[in-house]
Scaffold this active site. Structure first.
Site, PDB file in Angstrom:
ATOM      1  N   GLY A 110       0.777  -1.517   0.054  1.00 53.64           N
ATOM      2  CA  GLY A 110       0.120  -0.288   0.155  1.00 53.64           C
ATOM      3  C   GLY A 110       1.011   1.140   0.034  1.00 53.64           C
ATOM      4  N   ARG A 111       2.006   1.473   0.298  1.00 48.87           N
ATOM      5  CA  ARG A 111       3.005   2.266   0.307  1.00 48.87           C
ATOM      6  C   ARG A 111       4.867   2.185   0.464  1.00 48.87           C
ATOM      7  NH1 ARG A 111       1.603   2.422   6.058  1.00 48.87           N
ATOM      8  NH2 ARG A 111       3.741   1.573   7.205  1.00 48.87           N
ATOM      9  N   LYS A 130       9.251   3.150  -0.170  1.00 47.17           N
ATOM     10  CA  LYS A 130       8.575   2.719   1.571  1.00 47.17           C
ATOM     11  C   LYS A 130       8.152   4.569   0.990  1.00 47.17           C
ATOM     12  CE  LYS A 130       6.682   0.961   5.244  1.00 47.17           C
ATOM     13  NZ  LYS A 130       7.157   0.872   6.407  1.00 47.17           N
ATOM     14  N   ASP A 139      -3.429   7.651   1.707  1.00 42.98           N
ATOM     15  CA  ASP A 139      -2.412   7.253   0.642  1.00 42.98           C
ATOM     16  C   ASP A 139      -0.609   7.374   0.181  1.00 42.98           C
ATOM     17  OD1 ASP A 139      -0.439   8.059   2.894  1.00 42.98           O
ATOM     18  OD2 ASP A 139      -1.748  10.758   3.184  1.00 42.98           O
ATOM     19  N   ARG A 187      14.593   0.516   0.895  1.00 42.63           N
ATOM     20  CA  ARG A 187      14.808  -0.193   1.372  1.00 42.63           C
ATOM     21  C   ARG A 187      14.781  -1.954   1.179  1.00 42.63           C
ATOM     22  NH1 ARG A 187       9.628  -2.048   4.741  1.00 42.63           N
ATOM     23  NH2 ARG A 187       8.553  -2.307   3.214  1.00 42.63           N
ATOM     24  N   ASP A 196       1.123 -10.773   7.144  1.00 42.58           N
ATOM     25  CA  ASP A 196       1.666 -10.406   5.552  1.00 42.58           C
ATOM     26  C   ASP A 196       2.733  -9.319   6.105  1.00 42.58           C
ATOM     27  OD1 ASP A 196      -0.273  -8.861   7.182  1.00 42.58           O
ATOM     28  OD2 ASP A 196       0.393  -7.167   5.748  1.00 42.58           O
ATOM     29  N   ASP A 211       9.504  -4.707   7.544  1.00 39.44           N
ATOM     30  CA  ASP A 211       8.140  -4.158   8.631  1.00 39.44           C
ATOM     31  C   ASP A 211       8.456  -3.607   9.728  1.00 39.44           C
ATOM     32  OD1 ASP A 211       6.971  -3.962   5.920  1.00 39.44           O
ATOM     33  OD2 ASP A 211       5.380  -5.281   6.352  1.00 39.44           O
TER      34      ASP A 211
END
Length: 520
Positions: free
Chosen positions: A102-103, A122, A134, A192, A269, A279
């Site tokens: 999503g980002r 990212k 967003d 990353r 995820d 993450d």
């Protein structure tokens, strides 16, 4: 800047045929093509020299405008097609359906010195998987990710890496604690890097949709490029593949426990198929030793992802992956055997890890009891984990009566260490001293070995927050200071002694130090 582009993921696997960058359910595809968002006024804040070298990029290259533009999304490298990956996942134990990048936007894959690296931005804009968000990131979370991924690598924990940290020049609206108090923050982008960003959820999404053709394609691709040594895809090799993933996941989590790291959001995820820590959101390091601690405010009530539960969650997540792979294997028994082995292997691996933290080389049948009593004692009063183990290395095995003196600087509230607690510690040090008599190492030799597994410096949340506060004021020096220090976490580094201290009182309940959310 010359990079050897070797894209595989977006050339060998099915792409989303829809090129419109609209939020939607994406079916029958492993990824969607997407172009990073143009940034207003990008500014490079920090670059990792080590990762430059790993990619074959010179430090002079990193100072050029092309580098800045590529790694802030303003330029797409020639002969590359950026993309966002499609995956699903269980979030806090519940199936959440399609999630996806999503980002995060994958720029390309490159090869250097016979190693494969996937480059990912990212915070570079929205994708079809952004849902209501967003696709951007703020400086606060970007500093935390940049510093922590490199810190974890130097601690000896498998992890994604970080190449660069940059300001986008844009303002990003965020509600830090999800309490209705939104505010604009500095936008930022981290590049990353990993061998692959594949997650458990990449396989789960196809299994959930009963798209077995693409599930098989993805698993076969993963084995071909990341586990080639286990053989040519077949049912037997799929079982070996799952065993490899389970083994790597277990090894990663044992290292988390060793250094006191709490991930905070172990959703499926967020679980790397390669056993990498991935993450970096509301993570934290144990300060007061507490099996029940989690840094994630979203998880405060149920504490699903607390420190002491991470090994169990690793197993639960592997069970979900086993369910996803089952249609390719069609036998439950071999998968169940691997999951049961995980439990036994964790007990054995954890015991050996704790022996190393205590400087024990000879195995003794009473070691687990000694460890259990130690952990019980550390819960008696707030005891800093990092300082405790680092200072325990100074203990002399003939000095039973001076045990508390060796570790007293680890106590947050020394006044609470009353007589009954002192007595419990003296009893434990008596047993520890007796146990050390069975070892052949001298006190000094034991100290050297213990200091190789018990770090002196970790990225405490208050340290990252200080760097964030400075950066918000336009001062980025502390980012570099922490970056340099965390390269050698096991060394004494007397020039950084000021960071070998307990969390200060002002940070006990401060947002960003004790309370973190998934907000980025």
């Amino acid at each position: 800047m010359k990079l050897k582009i070797e894209d595989k993921f977006n050339k060998e696997l099915p792409a989303d045929p829809i090129l419109d960058n609209s939020r939607r359910q994406v079916s029958g595809a492993c990824f969607s093509y997407v172009t990073p968002k143009q940034t207003a006024k990008p500014e490079l804040l920090h670059v990792s020299p080590e990762m430059l070298e790993n990619l074959g990029v010179t430090e002079d290259d990193a100072k050029r405008e092309e580098f800045l533009n590529v790694f802030t999304g303003n330029k797409v490298l020639e002969n590359t097609k950026p993309y966002a990956m499609c995956y699903g996942g269980h979030q806090f134990g519940n199936w959440a359906g399609q999630l996806g990048d999503g980002r995060a936007i994958n720029l390309c894959e490159i090869e250097h010195n016979n190693k494969n690296w996937a480059l990912q931005l990212k915070g570079a804009g929205e994708t079809p998987y952004s849902r209501t968000a967003d696709g951007l990131a703020v400086l606060r979370s970007s500093i935390r990710e940049y510093l922590c991924s490199e810190a974890m690598f130097h601690l000896g924990v498998r992890t994604t890496r970080a190449l660069s940290l940059a300001l986008s020049g844009d303002k990003v609206l965020r509600d830090v604690m999800y309490d209705g108090n939104s505010a604009y923050e500095k936008g930022a982008i981290v590049c990353r890097i990993a061998e692959s960003f594949l997650r458990f959820g990449n396989y789960q999404i196809f299994a959930a949709r009963q798209d077995l053709q693409n599930l098989k394609r993805l698993v076969d691709y993963t084995i071909k490029h990341h586990f080639p040594y286990i053989g040519v895809p077949s049912k037997e090799v799929y079982i070996k593949f799952f065993k490899e993933v389970a083994s790597r996941t277990l090894e990663m989590i044992i290292h988390w426990q060793r250094v006191g790291f709490v991930h905070g959001v172990m959703n499926t995820d967020n679980m790397s198929i390669l056993g990498l820590t991935i993450d970096y959101g509301p993570y934290g390091w144990l300060e007061g030793y507490d099996y029940g601690w989690t840094p994630n405010t979203t998880d405060r009530q149920h504490k699903r992802y607390r420190y002491g539960n991470q090994p169990n969650i690793g197993l639960w997540n592997l069970l979900q992956l086993a369910n996803a792979l089952y249609p390719l294997i069609e036998e439950a028994e071999p998968l169940e055997t691997i999951l049961n082995e995980y439990k036994l292997d964790f007990e054995k691996g954890s015991l050996n890890m704790m022996r190393s933290k205590l400087g024990l080389e000879v195995e003794d049948e009473n070691d687990q009891k000694l460890i259990n009593e130690l952990e019980d004692n550390m819960h008696l009063t707030e005891t800093d984990m990092t300082i405790f183990y680092r200072n325990l290395a100074n203990y002399k095995k003939e000095s039973t009566s001076k045990g508390i003196e060796a570790i007293e600087k680890a106590f947050y509230k020394p006044d609470e260490v009353v007589e009954n607690i002192k007595m419990r510690w003296q009893l434990w040090f008596g047993k520890y001293s007796e146990r050390l008599q069975k070892e052949t190492l001298s006190d000094e030799q034991r100290k050297v070995k213990m200091n190789k597994v018990n770090p002196k410096y970790v990225l405490r949340n208050y340290m990252a927050q200080l760097a964030i506060d400075d950066a918000d004021r336009g001062d980025y020096n502390l980012i570099d200071e922490l970056f340099q220090m965390l390269k050698k976490p096991y060394d004494e580094q007397p020039e950084y002694q000021k960071w070998f201290v307990k969390r200060p009182d002002w940070a006990r309940h401060k947002v960003g130090c004790s309370m973190l959310s998934c907000s980025s």
